[in-house]
Design a protein around this motif. Structure first.
Motif, PDB file in Angstrom:
ATOM      1  N   ASN A  59     -23.657  44.421   3.859  1.00  0.00           N
ATOM      2  CA  ASN A  59     -23.963  44.939   5.196  1.00  0.00           C
ATOM      3  C   ASN A  59     -25.094  44.149   5.851  1.00  0.00           C
ATOM      4  O   ASN A  59     -25.034  43.855   7.043  1.00  0.00           O
ATOM      5  N   GLU A  60     -26.113  43.807   5.063  1.00  0.00           N
ATOM      6  CA  GLU A  60     -27.218  43.018   5.605  1.00  0.00           C
ATOM      7  C   GLU A  60     -26.739  41.634   6.030  1.00  0.00           C
ATOM      8  O   GLU A  60     -27.142  41.117   7.072  1.00  0.00           O
ATOM      9  N   GLU A  61     -25.844  41.032   5.247  1.00  0.00           N
ATOM     10  CA  GLU A  61     -25.285  39.727   5.623  1.00  0.00           C
ATOM     11  C   GLU A  61     -24.481  39.827   6.917  1.00  0.00           C
ATOM     12  O   GLU A  61     -24.517  38.914   7.745  1.00  0.00           O
ATOM     13  N   ARG A  62     -23.767  40.924   7.094  1.00  0.00           N
ATOM     14  CA  ARG A  62     -23.016  41.117   8.343  1.00  0.00           C
ATOM     15  C   ARG A  62     -23.951  41.203   9.539  1.00  0.00           C
ATOM     16  O   ARG A  62     -23.708  40.584  10.583  1.00  0.00           O
ATOM     17  N   VAL A  63     -25.020  41.951   9.394  1.00  0.00           N
ATOM     18  CA  VAL A  63     -25.984  42.109  10.494  1.00  0.00           C
ATOM     19  C   VAL A  63     -26.649  40.768  10.805  1.00  0.00           C
ATOM     20  O   VAL A  63     -26.803  40.400  11.973  1.00  0.00           O
ATOM     21  N   ALA A  99     -19.519  45.087  17.241  1.00  0.00           N
ATOM     22  CA  ALA A  99     -19.527  44.577  15.870  1.00  0.00           C
ATOM     23  C   ALA A  99     -20.796  45.011  15.137  1.00  0.00           C
ATOM     24  O   ALA A  99     -20.745  45.347  13.951  1.00  0.00           O
ATOM     25  N   SER A 100     -21.925  45.018  15.850  1.00  0.00           N
ATOM     26  CA  SER A 100     -23.183  45.455  15.248  1.00  0.00           C
ATOM     27  C   SER A 100     -23.127  46.929  14.868  1.00  0.00           C
ATOM     28  O   SER A 100     -23.577  47.315  13.782  1.00  0.00           O
ATOM     29  N   ASP A 101     -22.575  47.744  15.754  1.00  0.00           N
ATOM     30  CA  ASP A 101     -22.424  49.173  15.445  1.00  0.00           C
ATOM     31  C   ASP A 101     -21.543  49.363  14.220  1.00  0.00           C
ATOM     32  O   ASP A 101     -21.839  50.172  13.337  1.00  0.00           O
ATOM     33  N   ALA A 103     -20.998  47.179  11.789  1.00  0.00           N
ATOM     34  CA  ALA A 103     -21.701  46.680  10.603  1.00  0.00           C
ATOM     35  C   ALA A 103     -22.741  47.679  10.127  1.00  0.00           C
ATOM     36  O   ALA A 103     -22.920  47.878   8.924  1.00  0.00           O
ATOM     37  N   ASN A 104     -23.424  48.335  11.068  1.00  0.00           N
ATOM     38  CA  ASN A 104     -24.418  49.338  10.683  1.00  0.00           C
ATOM     39  C   ASN A 104     -23.784  50.554  10.027  1.00  0.00           C
ATOM     40  O   ASN A 104     -24.438  51.254   9.257  1.00  0.00           O
ATOM     41  N   LEU A 105     -22.508  50.791  10.320  1.00  0.00           N
ATOM     42  CA  LEU A 105     -21.793  51.901   9.688  1.00  0.00           C
ATOM     43  C   LEU A 105     -21.157  51.487   8.363  1.00  0.00           C
ATOM     44  O   LEU A 105     -20.510  52.293   7.701  1.00  0.00           O
ATOM     45  N   GLY A 106     -21.306  50.208   8.001  1.00  0.00           N
ATOM     46  CA  GLY A 106     -20.738  49.727   6.746  1.00  0.00           C
ATOM     47  C   GLY A 106     -19.308  49.255   6.864  1.00  0.00           C
ATOM     48  O   GLY A 106     -18.661  49.003   5.852  1.00  0.00           O
ATOM     49  N   TRP A 112     -12.841  40.046  16.647  1.00  0.00           N
ATOM     50  CA  TRP A 112     -11.716  39.971  17.581  1.00  0.00           C
ATOM     51  C   TRP A 112     -11.387  41.358  18.129  1.00  0.00           C
ATOM     52  O   TRP A 112     -11.188  41.529  19.333  1.00  0.00           O
ATOM     53  N   ASN A 113     -11.345  42.364  17.268  1.00  0.00           N
ATOM     54  CA  ASN A 113     -11.090  43.726  17.736  1.00  0.00           C
ATOM     55  C   ASN A 113     -12.206  44.194  18.663  1.00  0.00           C
ATOM     56  O   ASN A 113     -11.953  44.850  19.673  1.00  0.00           O
ATOM     57  N   ALA A 114     -13.448  43.858  18.311  1.00  0.00           N
ATOM     58  CA  ALA A 114     -14.576  44.238  19.169  1.00  0.00           C
ATOM     59  C   ALA A 114     -14.479  43.542  20.518  1.00  0.00           C
ATOM     60  O   ALA A 114     -14.769  44.138  21.553  1.00  0.00           O
ATOM     61  N   LEU A 115     -14.049  42.287  20.523  1.00  0.00           N
ATOM     62  CA  LEU A 115     -13.891  41.553  21.777  1.00  0.00           C
ATOM     63  C   LEU A 115     -12.786  42.174  22.625  1.00  0.00           C
ATOM     64  O   LEU A 115     -12.917  42.287  23.846  1.00  0.00           O
ATOM     65  N   GLN A 116     -11.708  42.621  21.987  1.00  0.00           N
ATOM     66  CA  GLN A 116     -10.637  43.277  22.739  1.00  0.00           C
ATOM     67  C   GLN A 116     -11.113  44.588  23.343  1.00  0.00           C
ATOM     68  O   GLN A 116     -10.768  44.909  24.475  1.00  0.00           O
TER      69      GLN A 116
END
Length: 143
Positions: A59-63, A99-101, A103-106, A112-116
């Motif tokens: 999760n930290e790597e994603r953030v 995407a940040s939201d 990632a914070n939820l795990g 791509w989905n977030a961009l859509q």
């Protein structure tokens, strides 16, 4: 003596190497491939999928990745490669928020989905306004 063969890129590289050295390199390459395949066992990948992964680290790597991406977008804007104001920048930064939201939820990254989602949140109201304007125009013509 130089050998000249046509075919793959490896053959092209070997054409510049003396024959005895090329065959020696080919033998080393083949033995390396065989040892990799043997060490892999029955796995279909070189990664150990049975290894335990610390979700907090992931999760930290994603953030951190999202922060790096945000910084890259800002750099593109600073260098004038993307307009500072506009639909593209708005969509990119909105997708980073989604995407940040996630990632914070795990949840896994899915930019791509977030961009859509960001695209739809901006374009749907704009499309509705345009369709309504065309409908008004059509009605005025028919009167």
């Amino acid at each position: 003596k130089i050998t000249v063969e046509s075919g793959s890129d490896d053959d092209h590289l070997e054409s510049c190497i003396p024959t005895s050295r090329a065959s020696e390199m080919m033998m080393k390459r083949r033995s390396s491939v065989v040892s990799i395949r043997k060490s892999r066992g029955n796995r279909a990948t070189v990664f150990d999928l049975r290894a335990r992964i610390d979700e907090n680290v992931v999760n930290e790597e994603r953030v951190v990745f999202i922060k790096i991406l945000r910084s890259a977008y800002h750099r593109l804007i600073d260098h004038g490669e993307i307009e500072q104001r506009g639909f593209i920048v708005h969509s990119l930064f909105r997708s980073l928020e989604f995407a940040s939201d996630a990632a914070n939820l795990g949840l896994p990254l899915s930019d791509w989905n977030a961009l859509q989602v960001a695209f739809d949140s901006f374009t749907r109201p704009a499309e509705n306004i345009i369709f309504k304007l065309f409908d008004i125009k059509r009605r005025l013509k028919n009167k």
